[in-house]
Design a protein around this motif. Sequence first.
Motif, PDB file in Angstrom:
ATOM      1  N   THR A 128       0.709  -1.154   0.107  1.00 36.68           N
ATOM      2  CA  THR A 128      -0.015   0.276  -0.085  1.00 36.68           C
ATOM      3  C   THR A 128       0.747   1.230  -0.081  1.00 36.68           C
ATOM      4  N   LYS A 195     -18.328   6.338   1.200  1.00 41.23           N
ATOM      5  CA  LYS A 195     -19.195   7.379   1.911  1.00 41.23           C
ATOM      6  C   LYS A 195     -19.551   8.707   1.635  1.00 41.23           C
ATOM      7  N   LEU A 213     -17.523  14.855   7.510  1.00 43.49           N
ATOM      8  CA  LEU A 213     -16.481  14.318   7.379  1.00 43.49           C
ATOM      9  C   LEU A 213     -15.412  14.430   8.118  1.00 43.49           C
ATOM     10  N   GLY A 214     -13.844  14.114   7.918  1.00 44.23           N
ATOM     11  CA  GLY A 214     -12.873  14.754   8.920  1.00 44.23           C
ATOM     12  C   GLY A 214     -12.803  16.038   7.668  1.00 44.23           C
ATOM     13  N   SER A 218      -6.822  16.491   2.952  1.00 41.85           N
ATOM     14  CA  SER A 218      -6.528  15.411   2.904  1.00 41.85           C
ATOM     15  C   SER A 218      -6.422  15.001   0.523  1.00 41.85           C
ATOM     16  N   VAL A 254     -10.366  15.809  -0.953  1.00 46.94           N
ATOM     17  CA  VAL A 254     -11.506  15.393  -0.501  1.00 46.94           C
ATOM     18  C   VAL A 254     -12.808  15.987  -0.748  1.00 46.94           C
TER      19      VAL A 254
HETATM   20  O1  F7E Z   1      -9.308   7.371   4.055  1.00 44.85           O
HETATM   21  C1  F7E Z   1      -9.678  11.150   4.457  1.00 44.85           C
HETATM   22  C2  F7E Z   1      -8.521  10.523   5.816  1.00 44.85           C
HETATM   23  O2  F7E Z   1     -10.426   5.659   4.923  1.00 44.85           O
HETATM   24  C3  F7E Z   1      -9.018   8.963   2.998  1.00 44.85           C
HETATM   25  C4  F7E Z   1      -7.649   2.094   2.433  1.00 44.85           C
HETATM   26  O3  F7E Z   1      -8.718   1.048   1.389  1.00 44.85           O
HETATM   27  O4  F7E Z   1      -6.702   3.537   0.936  1.00 44.85           O
HETATM   28  C5  F7E Z   1      -6.670   3.478   2.018  1.00 44.85           C
HETATM   29  O5  F7E Z   1      -6.985   4.584   3.081  1.00 44.85           O
HETATM   30  C6  F7E Z   1      -8.692  10.368   3.407  1.00 44.85           C
HETATM   31  C7  F7E Z   1      -8.114   9.984   4.861  1.00 44.85           C
HETATM   32  O6  F7E Z   1      -8.216   6.147   3.130  1.00 44.85           O
HETATM   33  C8  F7E Z   1     -13.117  11.226   6.904  1.00 44.85           C
HETATM   34  O7  F7E Z   1      -8.291  11.624   6.955  1.00 44.85           O
HETATM   35  C9  F7E Z   1     -11.725  12.907   5.489  1.00 44.85           C
HETATM   36  O8  F7E Z   1      -6.825  11.429   4.519  1.00 44.85           O
HETATM   37  O9  F7E Z   1     -11.506   6.556   2.414  1.00 44.85           O
HETATM   38  P1  F7E Z   1      -9.835   6.120   3.417  1.00 44.85           P
HETATM   39  P2  F7E Z   1      -7.235   5.334   3.773  1.00 44.85           P
HETATM   40  O10 F7E Z   1      -7.043   5.689   5.117  1.00 44.85           O
HETATM   41  O11 F7E Z   1      -6.885   6.304   2.196  1.00 44.85           O
HETATM   42  C10 F7E Z   1      -5.095   2.665   1.266  1.00 44.85           C
HETATM   43  C11 F7E Z   1      -4.344   2.937  -0.320  1.00 44.85           C
HETATM   44  C12 F7E Z   1      -4.935   1.807   2.235  1.00 44.85           C
HETATM   45  O12 F7E Z   1      -4.677   0.634   2.188  1.00 44.85           O
HETATM   46  C13 F7E Z   1      -6.023   1.144   2.552  1.00 44.85           C
HETATM   47  O13 F7E Z   1      -6.683  -0.415   3.138  1.00 44.85           O
HETATM   48  O14 F7E Z   1     -10.125  10.824   3.316  1.00 44.85           O
HETATM   49  N1  F7E Z   1     -10.791  12.011   5.235  1.00 44.85           N
HETATM   50  N2  F7E Z   1     -12.662  12.416   6.290  1.00 44.85           N
HETATM   51  C14 F7E Z   1     -11.864  10.388   5.464  1.00 44.85           C
HETATM   52  N3  F7E Z   1     -12.168   8.999   5.770  1.00 44.85           N
HETATM   53  C15 F7E Z   1     -12.799   7.804   6.083  1.00 44.85           C
HETATM   54  N4  F7E Z   1     -12.465   7.142   5.757  1.00 44.85           N
HETATM   55  N5  F7E Z   1     -14.354   9.166   6.573  1.00 44.85           N
HETATM   56  C16 F7E Z   1     -13.991  10.261   6.259  1.00 44.85           C
HETATM   57  O15 F7E Z   1     -15.276  11.006   6.634  1.00 44.85           O
END
Ligand code: F7E
Length: 363
Positions: A128, A195, A213-214, A218, A254
């Motif tokens: 990853t 989401k 959202l957070g 990002s 985002v």
């Molecule tokens: O977050 C921001 C959060 O959870 C992306 C997995 O498949 O890709 C994935 O991990 C960004 C982050 O994906 C919300 O803080 C803002 O900066 O969609 P995500 P991730 O963490 O990048 C990688 C390559 C993998 O390997 C993993 O398995 O978005 N963010 N607001 C948020 N993220 C989430 N989940 N929810 C929010 O409300």
Amino acid sequence: MQKRALITGVTGQDGSYLSELLLEKGYDVHGTIRRSSVDFRERIAHLEDNPRFHLHYADLGDSMSLMKVIGKVRPHEIYNLAAQSHVQVSFDVPEFTADVDATGVLRILEAVRQCGLADSCRIYQASTSELYGKVESVPQNEETPFHPYSPYAVAKLYGYWIVREYREAYGMFCCSGILFNHESERRGETFVTRKITLAAARIAQGKQRKLLLGNLSSRRDWGYAKDYVECMWLMLQNDIPEDFVIATGEQYSVRDFCRLAFHYAGIELRFEGEGENERGIDTATGRVVVEVSPDFYRPTDVVNLLGDPSKAMRRLGWNPKRTTFPELVRIMVESDMAKVAAERAGEQVRVNLAEYLEKGILK
Ligand code: F7E
Ligand code: NAP
């Protein structure tokens, strides 16, 4: 000769697309599943009565189950996609994440050796872009130093290195795909893209008022999962085992994703304010539809991922622009718009479970 592939994590987003791809290529596909209180495996339900698709119980935390399935199937190729894959959740369950995402990789490699398949079985490890974490340079390629920034990323770093170690120590054909974020209409609903697309569809159809959202700033390099699973296969058809970065080479925030997703759902968004006070406003009605909640902030957040896929383009002949960013967002929104509309119309969106039991598909 009919090739046999074993996919761990077959019920996940990537596992389902990879199964489809390998079945199309004529493989016998074996997947591992876990006992779960939910019997319906939504992403692979349409494959379960294919005679070349087989399911076995196994868990990455249980070496004996892995030895058993690998010894029985004797696969030519293993795709290790199983993981606790949610970065934010890894802060809540760090030990489980380490057991599955780090030691689990070792268990697979050792099981292959113990079953006498070290010379014949090729192994793909789902690595990853999170390894780059608190990034040391932008864009990131195969030479960029790692700086993992979550329990998930630290566990995946062990997976990356143990794969290299087995390659160098035992000459095994095992390699890691360093995949940047890839999304689809099958993406889990708590990852940020899905989401957003689901909320945009629900808000557009009057089923939800607001999306929380957070970190909106990002930035990610988002691709389409269906395109990315092809690279996993290409890596195992390569002459030598090598690690590859798989990415599009384009980056969006985002906030950008949100704006475009709402646009495809028929809502034009304007963002106002900063930090926790930032809000997304529907320009037609003046209504606030997106708000920031610190509940979705992470103790350490990865904010600047941008991949350089040149090596994969050169060596694997892979095209990172097959599905563009706007196309990806449109595919996801259209799918969620249809799902929400079907739910509103009271249609049966799930296959009838009784029918599955009758066909003997559910085990
Ligand atoms: O977050 C921001 C959060 O959870 C992306 C997995 O498949 O890709 C994935 O991990 C960004 C982050 O994906 C919300 O803080 C803002 O900066 O969609 P995500 P991730 O963490 O990048 C990688 C390559 C993998 O390997 C993993 O398995 O978005 N963010 N607001 C948020 N993220 C989430 N989940 N929810 C929010 O409300
Ligand atoms: P996903 O949808 O979350 O699927 C994860 C799969 O792992 C599911 O089939 C899950 O089974 C299985 N699993 C979880 N814990 C397990 C355990 N202890 N034993 C056996 N299986 C277990 O993930 P994905 O998006 O398809 O990602 C596939 C792989 O690529 C993961 O390793 C992920 O970390 C990695 N990755 C993903 C991305 C991305 O952007 N999607 C990017 C880079 C790397 P259940 O259905 O039973 O939970």
